[in-house]
Design a protein around this motif. Structure first.
Motif, short mmCIF file in Angstrom:
data_model
loop_
_atom_site.label_atom_id
_atom_site.label_comp_id
_atom_site.label_asym_id
_atom_site.label_seq_id
_atom_site.Cartn_x
_atom_site.Cartn_y
_atom_site.Cartn_z
N ALA A 177 -6.50 -40.98 24.56
CA ALA A 177 -7.72 -40.64 25.29
C ALA A 177 -7.54 -39.33 26.05
O ALA A 177 -8.45 -38.48 26.08
CB ALA A 177 -8.09 -41.78 26.24
N LYS A 178 -6.38 -39.16 26.69
CA LYS A 178 -6.12 -37.94 27.46
C LYS A 178 -6.12 -36.71 26.58
O LYS A 178 -6.54 -35.62 26.99
CB LYS A 178 -4.77 -38.07 28.18
N ALA A 194 -7.92 -36.39 23.96
CA ALA A 194 -9.21 -36.39 23.24
C ALA A 194 -9.03 -36.75 21.77
O ALA A 194 -9.73 -36.24 20.90
CB ALA A 194 -9.92 -35.06 23.39
#
Length: 209
Positions: free
Chosen positions: A16-17, A19
């Motif tokens: 998630a970090k 993307a």
């Protein structure tokens, strides 16, 4: 199991970090390359340029009627692998017709292009063999090469000279050699130099796929 949960949670955070965490979006396809993409915040009716159903045959009336008739006769699902009980007469008929269309002795149909390469590559290459794969080849070619347990070398994208360098250095040490490339690279749209790769394969007694 706590360590597994922690591993999964941390991996999702990292993705998630960066993307890189992907999510599935329900998409309903209809005739004429139309797609309804259902999003809670932004439902949209779109024209699809990313589908493999190029000719729109999945919604052709004749195809739909034939599918319904097959469902009524054979039911849903194969039940097992083709070698056990899942070899429907329809599959044999399809393969016979395709072989006739291509002018070949026989053919075999796989469930997807990805599965095709997982099945075919290990058939032609194995231990004591060499596989050359283009640096930007589709993931299924790399997966099939890894599954083959052959020695794998990557050549620079569409660089026939680099592939020749590898073959000059290594071809003599292996029984068979298989060169793998996309014909059209789906992420970039460029074409493989197939005539040059074919000549290279012939010069080194290699097989081009």
């Amino acid at each position: 199991m706590a360590s597994l949960d922690a591993f999964a949670s941390e991996k999702l955070k990292v993705l998630a970090k960066a993307a890189l965490k992907r999510t599935l979006v329900p998409t309903e396809r209809s005739e004429g390359a139309r797609a309804l993409r259902a999003s809670a915040t932004d439902p949209a009716s779109l024209i699809s340029f990313s589908c493999n159903d190029y000719l729109g045959l999945s919604h052709h009336p004749n195809v739909r009627e034939a599918a319904k008739a097959a469902l009524d006769r054979y039911g849903a699902g194969a039940g097992a692998s083709r070698l056990v009980t899942g070899n429907y007469p329809l599959i044999d008929e399809l393969e016979r017709r395709l072989a006739h269309l291509k002018g070949t002795e026989a053919c075999v149909v796989f469930g997807s292009g990805y599965l095709t390469n997982l099945g075919v590559i290990p058939t032609f290459a194995g231990k004591n063999d060499l596989v050359l794969v283009d640096d930007l080849a589709h993931a299924c070619l790399n997966a099939g090469a890894a599954l083959s347990r052959a020695h794998v070398e990557v050549f620079r994208h569409n660089d026939v000279a680099h592939a020749r360098e590898i073959l000059d250095a290594q071809r003599a040490h292996f029984r068979h050699t298989l060169i793998l490339t996309d014909g059209v690279f789906s992420m970039d749209g460029d074409l493989a130099p197939l005539p040059a790769l074919s000549d290279l394969a012939n010069a080194f007694d290699a097989w081009l796929m």
